[in-house]
Design a protein around this motif. Structure first.
Motif, PDB file in Angstrom:
ATOM      1  N   TYR A 301      31.027  25.147  62.086  1.00  0.00           N
ATOM      2  CA  TYR A 301      30.851  24.073  61.043  1.00  0.00           C
ATOM      3  C   TYR A 301      32.225  23.548  61.059  1.00  0.00           C
ATOM      4  O   TYR A 301      33.343  24.138  61.270  1.00  0.00           O
ATOM      5  CB  TYR A 301      30.640  24.736  59.783  1.00  0.00           C
ATOM      6  CG  TYR A 301      29.164  25.406  59.701  1.00  0.00           C
ATOM      7  CD1 TYR A 301      28.124  24.347  59.153  1.00  0.00           C
ATOM      8  CD2 TYR A 301      28.880  26.499  59.881  1.00  0.00           C
ATOM      9  CE1 TYR A 301      26.847  24.917  59.030  1.00  0.00           C
ATOM     10  CE2 TYR A 301      27.706  27.161  59.926  1.00  0.00           C
ATOM     11  CZ  TYR A 301      26.756  26.517  59.724  1.00  0.00           C
ATOM     12  OH  TYR A 301      25.322  26.852  59.209  1.00  0.00           O
ATOM     13  N   SER A 305      33.581  18.324  56.280  1.00  0.00           N
ATOM     14  CA  SER A 305      32.065  17.956  56.567  1.00  0.00           C
ATOM     15  C   SER A 305      31.991  16.351  57.027  1.00  0.00           C
ATOM     16  O   SER A 305      30.998  15.973  57.772  1.00  0.00           O
ATOM     17  CB  SER A 305      31.104  17.834  55.416  1.00  0.00           C
ATOM     18  OG  SER A 305      31.738  17.369  54.258  1.00  0.00           O
ATOM     19  N   PHE A 308      31.669  16.091  61.110  1.00  0.00           N
ATOM     20  CA  PHE A 308      30.466  16.567  61.678  1.00  0.00           C
ATOM     21  C   PHE A 308      30.121  15.706  63.046  1.00  0.00           C
ATOM     22  O   PHE A 308      29.722  16.456  63.952  1.00  0.00           O
ATOM     23  CB  PHE A 308      29.346  16.231  60.680  1.00  0.00           C
ATOM     24  CG  PHE A 308      27.881  16.706  61.290  1.00  0.00           C
ATOM     25  CD1 PHE A 308      27.475  18.043  61.822  1.00  0.00           C
ATOM     26  CD2 PHE A 308      27.077  16.017  61.738  1.00  0.00           C
ATOM     27  CE1 PHE A 308      26.614  18.357  62.205  1.00  0.00           C
ATOM     28  CE2 PHE A 308      25.618  16.057  62.317  1.00  0.00           C
ATOM     29  CZ  PHE A 308      25.411  17.527  62.539  1.00  0.00           C
ATOM     30  N   GLY A 338      26.385  21.938  60.406  1.00  0.00           N
ATOM     31  CA  GLY A 338      27.142  22.257  61.661  1.00  0.00           C
ATOM     32  C   GLY A 338      26.050  22.557  62.765  1.00  0.00           C
ATOM     33  O   GLY A 338      24.813  22.002  62.713  1.00  0.00           O
TER      34      GLY A 338
END
Length: 598
Positions: A301, A305, A308, A338
């Motif tokens: 991951y 975020s 990504f 992820g």
């Protein structure tokens, strides 16, 4: 046909001087000029240089004039040197007629020396035993000779003594290659068949298979077909390897080279597959091909975020150069979006993660590595589990099977007891002991892969003071008493911390994990309850105490009920906060699980 062609490989344990010997050979034959020379010249990744290992194999062609006045073409097919890549090593060896078996004079025969020697014997190769680093102060040449003679049954006068660093004994190595390694079988009139022993991806030319031509011939303009994927392409270029790819008019039986055919998808080029002519195909492929299946899985991951999509494109680019990497998107309540990635082994996993962070400038969190389990349900269905969160409810499971490996450990006799105890702790099944000489012993154990993917290698090195060497090969699945251990934070399961463990060790691991998380989760204004559970049964629990605000500070004197009233008010506020508050689990908590004693 020119019978002056020799195809050979160098096999050795990590750090026994394989890349250094290749460097000296390139220098000796004038394949590379002194100006361009650098150590580990065939290892072109920074990571390979730093770790002193070969991750990707590099073939190269050398022209050599022997003392018999004949000119020889020597094709060195370099091989990766780690257990994770043993299938690639076996395919590289299948492309050769001979192998130089290199042993460090100070270290002697090690685990991968043994397994690579067996691979060479399986492929009917002529093995030339070489003892390297003879000029080291700690060199024990007699002991290394006895170990080699015991391993491959050679005579003492067949063993060549060299120092790859200084070039001492190099002429003897070339003489042995010319006199002992047979020339390739020449069959130019048979239908075309070539073995793929490696491949690379070029952003302009597509996927390029590296091949050893066994039968027939191939040239630009002809059409080829792959046996495994049944895909066909038109050949745009063929050639051989110097330091770079060199275009030639054709490749003939016995040659080592490359084929360019505008192959956009690297998954069509599988190591070990056979290429044939589409118009006049061979009846059957060459033996030995098998699908490479990942052994170890972990979630990957991005720390942020928002990265990504960057991680996705980085993995796609990585897969172009490494077809054995597999990945698919997954989501975690704790970590967000992820990928679930599959690797050939632990070194492969480390290399991929390090390359992603270096080459693509990514900050990554990786979950605990786990292996592939087979679950047989009560209704007869068989499910493969790559992620602990996919484990079905315990009531539906008939049996869980886990992968086992045959492990071969070579260690000094002084540390034999320590190593046997470590293997027993990892649920190992003892098989045999074989003394290589008075100071070195080979131990064979059958071990569950799930118990050795974490820190077995590190522990083995520490209990043997760095002397033990380790190699393993998969031997299939066996039933085990395995359960899924869940971690609950305030009653909510954290999927990224779930884990498949043996029932006997579940209580110990649950307690340790809870106490570790208690140290790492910061105190909130409300109580945080950490629990470890198997199914609906709680087996361990700990609590992160709530922070207490000093609300009575402004309450001077007066009746005690005034203070009590304020504290009751705070209690209600905390209760309400617990309903809406969310526990933030720091990244260290996920990393700590990886560093736990297993």
């Amino acid at each position: 046909m020119d019978l002056n062609v020799r195809n050979f490989s160098i096999i050795a344990h990590i750090d026994h001087g394989k890349s250094t010997l290749a460097d000296r050979m390139l220098e000796f034959t004038g394949t590379i000029s002194l100006r361009d020379m650098k150590s580990q010249v065939l290892d072109d990744m920074d990571l390979e240089r730093e770790r002193g290992i070969t991750i990707k194999s590099h073939p190269i062609q050398m022209n050599y004039q022997h003392s018999d006045k004949k000119k020889y073409v020597l094709n060195l097919i370099d091989t990766p040197g780690h257990v994770d890549f043993s299938y690639e090593v076996s395919r590289s060896l299948a492309a050769c007629e001979g192998a130089l078996l290199l042993v460090d004079a100070s270290q002697g025969v090690e685990a991968q020396t043994v397994s690579n020697a067996y691979l060479a014997i399986d492929n009917d190769l002529v093995i030339i035993p070489i003892i390297n680093k003879i000029d080291l102060p700690g060199a024990d040449i007699d002991s290394a000779k006895h170990q080699l003679m015991d391993l491959i049954g050679c005579e003492e006068d067949e063993i060549i003594l060299t120092s790859a660093k200084s070039g001492k004994g190099l002429q003897d190595v070339f003489d042995a290659i010319i006199s002992r390694v047979p020339h390739p079988n020449y069959q130019p009139d048979e239908p075309f068949r070539a073995l793929i022993f490696d491949s690379v991806f070029d952003s302009f030319r597509g996927a390029i298979p590296y091949v050893r031509v066994i039968d027939g011939r191939i040239k630009a303009g002809e059409h080829i077909r792959f046996f495994a994927s049944n895909a066909s392409y038109e050949v745009a270029e063929v050639g051989c390897f110097r330091m770079n790819r060199v275009k030639t008019s054709s490749l003939v039986s016995g040659d080592v080279g490359y084929i360019i055919g505008g192959i956009k998808d690297i998954s069509k080029v599988k190591v070990g597959d056979t290429i044939t002519n589409k118009i006049k195909p061979a009846k059957e492929p060459l033996p030995g091909y098998r699908e490479i299946k990942p052994m170890v899985f972990s979630g990957m991951y991005p720390v942020d975020s928002e990265n990504f999509t960057d991680l996705r494109s980085a993995l796609e680019k990585m897969k172009l150069n490494d077809s054995s990497l597999v990945f698919e998107p997954e989501t975690s309540n704790a970590l967000g979006f992820g990928f679930r990635c599959g690797y050939l082994g632990l070194l492969h996993m480390e290399v991929i993660q390090e390359r992603l962070e270096r080459e693509f400038d990514l900050d990554l969190i990786t979950t605990m590595p786990n292996v592939r389990y087979q679950t047989i349900l009560k209704n007869g269905d068989i499910i493969e589990i790559h992620n602990p969160s996919d484990m079905p409810p315990a009531g539906d499971i008939e049996v869980v099977k886990e992968p086992y490996v045959k492990a071969e450990i070579i260690v000094q006799t002084d540390f034999l007891g320590n190593v046997l105890k470590l293997c027993q702790d990892k649920r190992g099944i003892y098989k045999t002991t074989h003394y290589l000489d008075t100071e070195k012993v080979q131990i064979i154990y059958e071990l569950p892969l799930g118990d050795i993917v974490f820190d077995f290698y590190d522990k083995l090195k520490s209990v043997s003071r760095g002397y033990a060497s380790f190699d393993y090969e998969p031997i299939g699945f066996r039933p085990g008493d395995l359960v899924k251990l869940d971690i609950l934070i305030n009653g909510e399961p954290v999927d990224a911390l779930s884990w498949i463990v043996h029932r006997d060790k579940a209580f110990y691991h649950g307690c340790e994990l809870c106490s570790k998380l208690k140290e790492l989760i910061p105190r909130q204004l409300f109580e945080v309850i950490i629990q470890a559970a198997i199914g609906s049964k709680i087996i361990a629990r700990t609590t992160v105490k709530a922070l207490r605000k000093n609300v009575t500070a402004k309450c001077y004197g007066g009746d005690i009920t005034r203070k009590r009233k304020l504290l009751e008010k705070q209690k209600k506020g905390k209760k309400r906060m617990k309903q809406v508050g969310r526990v933030e689990i720091p990244q260290e908590a996920f990393l700590a699980v990886l560093k736990m004693e297993h």
